[in-house]
Design an enzyme around this catalytic site. Structure first.
Site, PDB file in Angstrom:
ATOM      1  N   GLU A  34       0.823  -1.209   0.000  1.00 31.75           N
ATOM      2  CA  GLU A  34       0.000   0.000   0.000  1.00 31.75           C
ATOM      3  C   GLU A  34       0.858   1.259   0.000  1.00 31.75           C
ATOM      4  O   GLU A  34       0.535   2.239  -0.671  1.00 31.75           O
ATOM      5  CB  GLU A  34      -0.948   0.008   1.202  1.00 31.75           C
ATOM      6  N   CYS A 198     -12.962   1.158 -15.528  1.00 34.38           N
ATOM      7  CA  CYS A 198     -13.299   2.574 -15.355  1.00 34.38           C
ATOM      8  C   CYS A 198     -12.017   3.399 -15.390  1.00 34.38           C
ATOM      9  O   CYS A 198     -11.673   4.088 -14.438  1.00 34.38           O
ATOM     10  CB  CYS A 198     -14.050   2.782 -14.047  1.00 34.38           C
ATOM     11  N   CYS A 205     -17.149   0.726 -20.704  1.00 30.17           N
ATOM     12  CA  CYS A 205     -18.420   0.645 -19.976  1.00 30.17           C
ATOM     13  C   CYS A 205     -19.244  -0.587 -20.362  1.00 30.17           C
ATOM     14  O   CYS A 205     -20.085  -1.036 -19.575  1.00 30.17           O
ATOM     15  CB  CYS A 205     -19.233   1.912 -20.215  1.00 30.17           C
ATOM     16  N   CYS A 208     -18.782  -3.156 -17.804  1.00 28.84           N
ATOM     17  CA  CYS A 208     -18.784  -2.699 -16.412  1.00 28.84           C
ATOM     18  C   CYS A 208     -20.052  -3.146 -15.682  1.00 28.84           C
ATOM     19  O   CYS A 208     -21.160  -2.940 -16.170  1.00 28.84           O
ATOM     20  CB  CYS A 208     -18.676  -1.184 -16.358  1.00 28.84           C
ATOM     21  N   CYS A 214     -24.956   3.974 -13.883  1.00 33.29           N
ATOM     22  CA  CYS A 214     -23.833   4.913 -13.812  1.00 33.29           C
ATOM     23  C   CYS A 214     -24.268   6.245 -14.419  1.00 33.29           C
ATOM     24  O   CYS A 214     -24.562   6.325 -15.609  1.00 33.29           O
ATOM     25  CB  CYS A 214     -22.614   4.364 -14.544  1.00 33.29           C
TER      26      CYS A 214
END
Length: 351
Positions: A34, A198, A205, A208, A214
């Site tokens: 991270e 995205c 899309c 997605c 959306c």
DNA sequence: AATACGGGGCC
DNA sequence: GGCCCAGTATT
């Protein structure tokens, strides 16, 4: 019913990434990844992550190591405050938590270098704790899905996104294993969706799982959301780096201050101009040098300014004794394995 | 709220 | 050449 999370977790399980090296049940490895992934792409991190783990297999190894070793392995990754904080964080976890990362995100966020989003990611991936993340990927996915206008760096917009991210978390389950698995898939799903579907430009899309509702897609505004950061002109700066070598062919390096650009790294002494280099080196280090023809200048680009670097070779006359402990002679090999900034690596490699 | 802080990948 | 990236700390 939280339909958003259901679709997201299902998609992640079928189409998300499952084999990244840090997708393991180990807080140390999750945390390390991270931190490295802050403002840094996955493809860049992979090699650094492997080398880092080889040198520091456990958090205890990292905490016990000299900071210089950490900076050396971080060399080229950028944002060197991350490396300093990483080292300090390892020591804090050993000192305050017996070497074991806490699972409460609020507690994790008190550690150096760990903010709200990274704390949530560590808690979610390592322990299955129910906590929302809000990184660049999530800001993009959520601002598009909810049709939120305004630069996501502005506090009011960011607060709105945090609230939305919290509201979309999978519902708590009475079964801890199921709840933890859902949180992990949800969190990874947001990242994977942002990285593979995205995307900033030309999002796909059609595949997605969130496209049906959306708002960006429904209004054809995928290219307008999230609202772009207002851009400003970047300043131009220049510097002269003195490449001083002694009779053994060793190079003089100077440790930079802990804060500021390239904080804590070893670098070449910088002077105002090639004309005053000899005088400046004499005054600052008590070394007598002879200037050679300057090497070709080159531009190093930062996020916030452009730096034109002129490498100025020189050789030492007489005594090479150093009176200050933040300076040292490095062989070419030693310099390349130390914590040095990227442009210095370029200069030395060209020798 | 704005700024400092790297470097590389990608179009 | 510009944009973006699994952000945080400081001012």
């Amino acid at each position: 019913m939280n339909d958003f999370s259901s679709r997201l977790t299902q998609w992640q399980r079928e189409h998300g990434r499952h084999h990244l090296p840090w997708q393991v049940d180990d807080a140390y490895r999750v945390w390390l990844s991270e931190i490295m992934l802050q403002q840094t792409q996955v493809t860049t991190v992979l090699d650094y992550y492997a080398r880092f783990l080889e040198r520091f297999p456990t958090l205890t190894d990292l905490a016990a190591a000299p900071l210089d070793d950490v900076l050396a392995l971080w060399s080229g990754l950028g944002y060197y405050t991350r490396a300093r904080n990483l080292h300090a964080c390892a020591q804090a976890v050993v000192r305050d938590f017996g070497g074991h990362f806490p699972s409460d995100p609020a507690l994790i966020a008190t550690l150096p270098g760990i903010g709200r989003s990274t704390a949530a990611a560590i808690a979610a991936f390592a322990y299955g704790t129910r906590a929302a993340i809000l990184d660049g990927n999530v800001k993009r996915v959520l601002s598009r899905w909810a049709g939120i206008e305004g630069f996501t760096g502005v506090k009011a917009i960011e607060n709105q996104l945090w609230e939305l991210a919290e509201s979309l978390l999978p519902e708590p389950s009475s079964d801890q294993n199921i709840a933890a698995a859902a949180i992990k898939a949800h969190t990874q799903g947001l990242m994977d969706l942002g990285a593979t579907i995205c995307t900033p430009k030309n999002p796909t899309c059609l595949t997605c799982p969130l496209s049906a509702d959306c708002q960006a897609r429904l209004s054809g505004r995928q290219a307008e959301l999230p609202t772009k950061k207002p851009k400003k002109t970047v300043p131009e700066k220049s510097t002269v780096m003195v490449l001083l070598r002694n009779a053994n062919g060793e190079i003089l390096l100077e440790r930079r201050p802990p804060t500021g650009i390239w904080g804590g790294l070893w670098s070449l002494p910088e002077v105002a101009s090639t004309l005053t280099a000899a005088t400046a080196i004499d005054q600052r280090f008590g070394l007598t040098i002879e200037i050679e023809p300057a090497l070709p200048e080159f531009v190093h680009v930062f996020t916030h300014y452009r730096l034109t670097i002129t490498p100025q070779p020189a050789y030492l006359i007489g005594n090479s004794t150093l009176r200050e402990n933040h300076t040292a002679w490095f062989s070419k090999t030693a310099a390349l394995t130390a914590g040095i900034p990227s442009p210095l690596r370029k200069i030395i490699n060209a020798l």
